[in-house]
Design an enzyme around this catalytic site. Sequence first.
Site, PDB file in Angstrom:
ATOM      1  CB  CYS A   1      -0.695   2.462   3.938  1.00 15.85           C
ATOM      2  SG  CYS A   1      -2.297   1.873   3.370  1.00 15.85           S
ATOM      3  CG  ASP A   2       3.077   1.271   4.569  1.00 15.16           C
ATOM      4  OD1 ASP A   2       2.622   1.760   5.622  1.00 15.16           O
ATOM      5  OD2 ASP A   2       2.869   0.101   4.219  1.00 15.16           O
TER       6      ASP A   2
ATOM      7  CB  CYS B   1      -0.940   0.004   1.204  1.00 15.28           C
ATOM      8  SG  CYS B   1      -2.029   1.457   1.256  1.00 15.28           S
TER       9      CYS B   1
END
Length: 306
Positions: free
Chosen positions: A137-138, A134
């Site tokens: 997300c990261d 992701c």
Amino acid sequence: MEQVKCLIIGSGPAGFTAAIYTSRANLSPVLYEGIEPGGQLTTTTEVENFPGYPDGVLGSVMMDDMRRQAKKFGADIRYGVVTSLDLSQRPFKAIVDGTTEIEAESVIVATGATAKYLGLPSENKFRGMGVSACATCDGFFYRGKDVAVVGGGDTACEEATYLASICRKVYMIVRKPYLRASEAMQERVRNTPNIEVLWEHNTIEVLGDEDGVTGALLRGADGSERTIDIMGFFLAIGHSPVTDLVKGQLELDEQGYIVTVPGTSRTNIEGVFAAGDVRDPHYRQAITAAASGCIAALDCERFLLK
């Protein structure tokens, strides 16, 4: 046979949020956490984009917070896997771990989706230490660094162009001599100067040390090998919704995600609702999963009151 008003299948942000709301509505929900209690976020390190955690939070800690909040309001959270589900008539019938039988007046399916990985031992070793599925997300953790994205479809192109906006360089590792993405997404990649596409390459090994990912060993179609120096290794080769339990009963789209009535969590079977990544092929964020868990709980409450 145990009888319950509301059975929630699966944990994670969607399942726990549904449990919070249905508990507060006095529906006495029973939630089975499934094979991975807490869902995908328990494999994530720092979560920085969930409201309410200005300093960030470990994914496992956030899931434990949600679990404790649901239990505080009376949710019956149990470890176990729903191995069979009969939705042919109400009350619906579920079997847990092959033995325990439950009848439920309503069901919220929040079984999630799993990211597809290459299957490399080193990939699993560095998961959460540079290996991610992701970018949204990261990606922030690799600001100004060199990273790689595996895949050649729309998702891979979207993740690569997003990462290119915050990272120094992005390698796209594509096993074919072309991209499968739409022309619009291909054009975005071509027009992004810090994306380098490595055509006809496969990842042989993710390299790293005790601090995390340091590179990747690749093999070209001609058999030659090369190493790229990276700190982030992002998989963008698709997700698989966990829907084996409801196949042949609930309507699924061509990718296997549960189809819901637009703007609701309602499925094609009255009294059955879907929440989280199991019905969301597009966003796959903790906050959207939690929101859909709220929607499912409210829809379920209204159904039972009616």
